[in-house]
Enzyme design. Structure first.
Site, PDB file in Angstrom:
ATOM      1  CG  HIS A  21      -1.905  -1.040   1.160  1.00  0.00           C
ATOM      2  ND1 HIS A  21      -2.836  -1.322   0.115  1.00  0.00           N
ATOM      3  CD2 HIS A  21      -2.305  -1.958   2.108  1.00  0.00           C
ATOM      4  CE1 HIS A  21      -3.415  -2.300   0.380  1.00  0.00           C
ATOM      5  NE2 HIS A  21      -3.330  -2.839   1.715  1.00  0.00           N
ATOM      6  CG  HIS A  23      -6.448  -5.829   2.232  1.00  0.00           C
ATOM      7  ND1 HIS A  23      -5.753  -6.316   3.024  1.00  0.00           N
ATOM      8  CD2 HIS A  23      -7.821  -5.471   2.486  1.00  0.00           C
ATOM      9  CE1 HIS A  23      -6.860  -6.477   4.037  1.00  0.00           C
ATOM     10  NE2 HIS A  23      -8.095  -6.066   3.821  1.00  0.00           N
TER      11      HIS A  23
END
Length: 311
Positions: free
Chosen positions: A117, A163
């Site tokens: 991320h 994710h």
């Protein structure tokens, strides 16, 4: 098989913090007891020059000095400390070391990592620096030093964390030499995805059969569209049915089949694989660690296949 770790540095978190930092030490303990063929090696921190292959000088400096804005620090999800910086750099260093070891051994691992991320100038979702992106750039730089006139080395990122790897996708958005494949929960974090080269978003509740079918199709597309020289594999445990943040329904058997498909795909093409663990937030951390143990069992079998195949 070599597995590099950064848990020698304790990350001080407030009581009740939702990040399960203890899972890494639990994993190391079980690996030492049950898979002694995995050699655990402490990781050196990534240098600033390595980090600068991906991250902006301003961001590296702000992280190092603790001068990120409060909002930027909250987006990372950890309070700033010198230990946070050191551990983040060692986590990147562990993936760099795993890549270099995989080029010789066929398979190697970071016992943490998968901080997908983090983008060039910001962190997020418990990710400070992007270890996968830095390791890919270091691999390309190493190859360029060995053969200055050769084309840029090609890397496939196979990201099976639940994710989507928005940071990795943003870093390599305009780079034809790095292919980013992500199979993830469509409605899960991050809620604003950054398009990678191949994104497969799955609905909540997806189970083994549908997941594995989607993965098979994605790997087939990857093979048609790209010819890598290295695979970076993010084997998130959070697609498991026992994960409190994952929202997919893969069983133990489904997770193991997922890992076997990736390593088999790479082996058929004789591609070295550097493994990172990615996320895992089980209601019971023992479940998360068990999923990761299965992943390392599959990786170790793949490593042995490389050793036997080299003879």
């Amino acid at each position: 098989m070599q597995g590099f770790y950064s848990t020698r540095v304790t990350l001080p978190l407030p009581e009740g913090h939702r990040f399960p930092i203890e899972k890494y030490e639990r994993l190391r303990t079980r690996l030492a007891a049950e898979l002694p063929a995995l050699q655990q090696v402490p990781a050196n921190p990534a240098s600033e020059d390595m980090l600068a292959l991906v991250h902006s000088a301003h961001y590296i400096g702000a992280v190092s000095r603790g001068t990120l804005t409060p909002a930027a620090q909250r987006e990372i999800g950890f309070p700033w400390s010198e230990a946070m910086v050191d551990r983040a750099r060692r986590s990147v260093g562990a993936t760099v070391a795993a890549v270099r070891a995989a080029l010789t051994d066929g398979v190697a691992a970071n016992l943490a990592g998968g901080t997908h991320h983090a983008s060039a100038d910001r962190g997020g979702g418990f990710c400070v620096f992007n270890d996968v992106a830095v390791a890919a750039r270091v691999f390309q730089a190493d190859a360029r030093r060995r053969q200055p006139s050769a084309p840029t080395a090609r890397v496939a990122v196979i990201d099976l964390d639940v994710h989507q790897g928005n940071g990795t996708a943003s870093i390599f958005a305009d780079d034809a030499c790095v292919f980013t494949l992500s199979v993830h929960g469509d409605k899960n974090f991050p809620f604003r995805k950054v398009a990678g080269d191949l994104d497969v978003g799955l609905p909540d509740g997806t189970g083994d059969a549908d997941y594995l079918r989607a993965l098979d199709e994605a790997l087939a597309q990857l093979a048609e569209r790209f010819d890598p020289q290295l695979v970076l594999y993010l084997a998130g445990a959070d697609a498991h049915e026992g994960d409190r943040l994952g929202r997919l329904k893969l069983t133990d058997r489904g997770m193991q089949a997922r890992d076997e498909r990736v390593f088999d795909w790479a082996w058929r093409r004789r591609l070295p694989v550097a493994l990172c663990m990615g996320g895992g937030y089980g209601h019971d951390l023992a479940t998360t660690v068990q999923v990761q143990m299965h992943t390392f069992g599959v990786a170790l079998a793949a490593w042995r296949r490389w050793q036997n195949g080299a003879r």
